[in-house]
Each structure stands twice: as structure tokens, then as C-alpha cells.
Design a protein around this motif. Structure first.
Motif, PDB file in Angstrom:
ATOM      1  N   ILE A  13       0.848  -1.195   0.000  1.00 55.45           N
ATOM      2  CA  ILE A  13       0.000   0.000   0.000  1.00 55.45           C
ATOM      3  C   ILE A  13       0.882   1.243   0.000  1.00 55.45           C
ATOM      4  CG2 ILE A  13      -1.694   1.343   1.310  1.00 55.45           C
ATOM      5  CD1 ILE A  13      -2.830  -1.235   2.396  1.00 55.45           C
ATOM      6  N   CYS A  18      -3.172   6.153  -0.361  1.00 58.26           N
ATOM      7  CA  CYS A  18      -4.274   5.466   0.331  1.00 58.26           C
ATOM      8  C   CYS A  18      -5.109   6.451   1.144  1.00 58.26           C
ATOM      9  CB  CYS A  18      -3.698   4.388   1.246  1.00 58.26           C
ATOM     10  SG  CYS A  18      -4.956   3.545   2.212  1.00 58.26           S
ATOM     11  N   CYS A  59      -8.933  -0.702  -6.288  1.00 55.77           N
ATOM     12  CA  CYS A  59      -8.600   0.345  -5.310  1.00 55.77           C
ATOM     13  C   CYS A  59      -8.895   1.732  -5.906  1.00 55.77           C
ATOM     14  CB  CYS A  59      -7.134   0.248  -4.923  1.00 55.77           C
ATOM     15  SG  CYS A  59      -6.541   1.694  -3.995  1.00 55.77           S
ATOM     16  N   PRO A  60      -9.784   2.510  -5.286  1.00 57.36           N
ATOM     17  CA  PRO A  60     -10.142   3.809  -5.861  1.00 57.36           C
ATOM     18  C   PRO A  60      -8.995   4.807  -5.814  1.00 57.36           C
ATOM     19  CG  PRO A  60     -11.270   3.459  -3.763  1.00 57.36           C
ATOM     20  CD  PRO A  60     -10.571   2.180  -4.086  1.00 57.36           C
ATOM     21  N   ALA A  63      -3.680   2.853  -5.044  1.00 57.96           N
ATOM     22  CA  ALA A  63      -2.622   2.848  -4.028  1.00 57.96           C
ATOM     23  C   ALA A  63      -1.961   1.484  -3.841  1.00 57.96           C
ATOM     24  CB  ALA A  63      -3.208   3.305  -2.686  1.00 57.96           C
TER      25      ALA A  63
END
Ligand code: SF4
Ligand code: SF4
Length: 114
Positions: A13, A18, A59-60, A63
Motif C-alpha cells: 500500500i 491510500c 482500489c479507488p 494505491a
């Protein structure tokens, strides 16, 4: 894809990107992520399914990445591995590889055919 890149494959990540939205934590069926206070962390990397990109693609915040970059050789390896196991290659995976110009369509077609 058991046995494929065993021990290497797990998400990373990027904390700069994030937003701690929690999507990956709720999405991953293997419990790889954990909520740590307000943060999402990779708690159980060994439980990640080799070759899975589910959380990365969804993952929007864009990240999530993996320690091993996807190369053309890797794409070919996945295709051959899937064929040998009698499984369909993930359409999303091929779409991703083509979109990012990791491999060309004619090379994919050749691998699928041979
Ligand atoms: S889905 Fe992406 S942005 Fe959301 S918590 Fe997971 S890594 Fe962070
Ligand atoms: S790649 Fe798949 S198995 Fe691994 S953490 Fe993401 S959703 Fe879970």
C-alpha cells in the motif's frame, strides 16, 4: 494460482495515495488486510493468492501495487500456466497487460493458440 510466485506475491500500500477507505479490507476474501486503528495495513501477506490483482484493480486511490512488476515474461508464464491447468486466463488480467503495453495482442494470440 497456487504455487505461482509463491512467497513473493502480496500487495503493497502506498500510504501517500491510500485514503483508508477500507475497500480492500472488505473486498479481499483472504483476510490479507487489517484495520489498524484508522489505517488499513497488509497484515497477512502470505495469505494473498498468487497472481490475484483484485484489490489493485479496484482500489479507488490506485494505491496498491505488488513487489514483482508485471513483465511480458510474467504474462506469458501466466497464460502457459493457465493452459497447462486447463483454466481460462483472466480477461481482466490480459486487458490490463494490453492496456499498459506490457505485451502486444499478437503475442497474446500466439500464446493462446500454441
Ligand atoms: S482500497 Fe486502496 S485507498 Fe482504499 S484502503 Fe485499500 S489501499 Fe487504501
Ligand atoms: S491480490 Fe487478491 S488475495 Fe491478494 S490481497 Fe488483493 S484481493 Fe486479496
Amino acid at each position: 494460482m497456487e504455487g505461482f510466485l509463491e512467497g513473493i506475491w502480496h500487495p503493497l500500500i502506498d500510504n501517500e495515495k491510500c485514503t483508508n477507505c477500507g475497500f480492500c479490507y472488505n473486498y479481499c476474501p483472504k483476510g490479507v488486510f487489517e484495520k489498524n486503528n484508522q489505517n488499513i495495513i497488509v497484515k497477512n501477506p502470505a495469505d494473498c493468492v498468487d497472481g490475484c490483482h483484485g484489490c489493485e484493480w479496484k482500489c479507488p486511490g490506485n494505491a496498491i501495487s505488488f513487489p514483482k512488476p508485471i513483465t511480458k515474461e510474467y504474462v506469458i508464464k501466466v497464460i502457459r500456466w493457465s493452459k497447462a491447468k486447463g483454466r481460462n486466463v483472466s480477461k481482466d488480467f490480459i486487458k490490463y497487460a494490453l492496456k499498459n503495453q506490457i505485451i502486444q495482442q499478437d503475442e497474446v494470440s500466439k500464446e493462446m493458440r500454441d
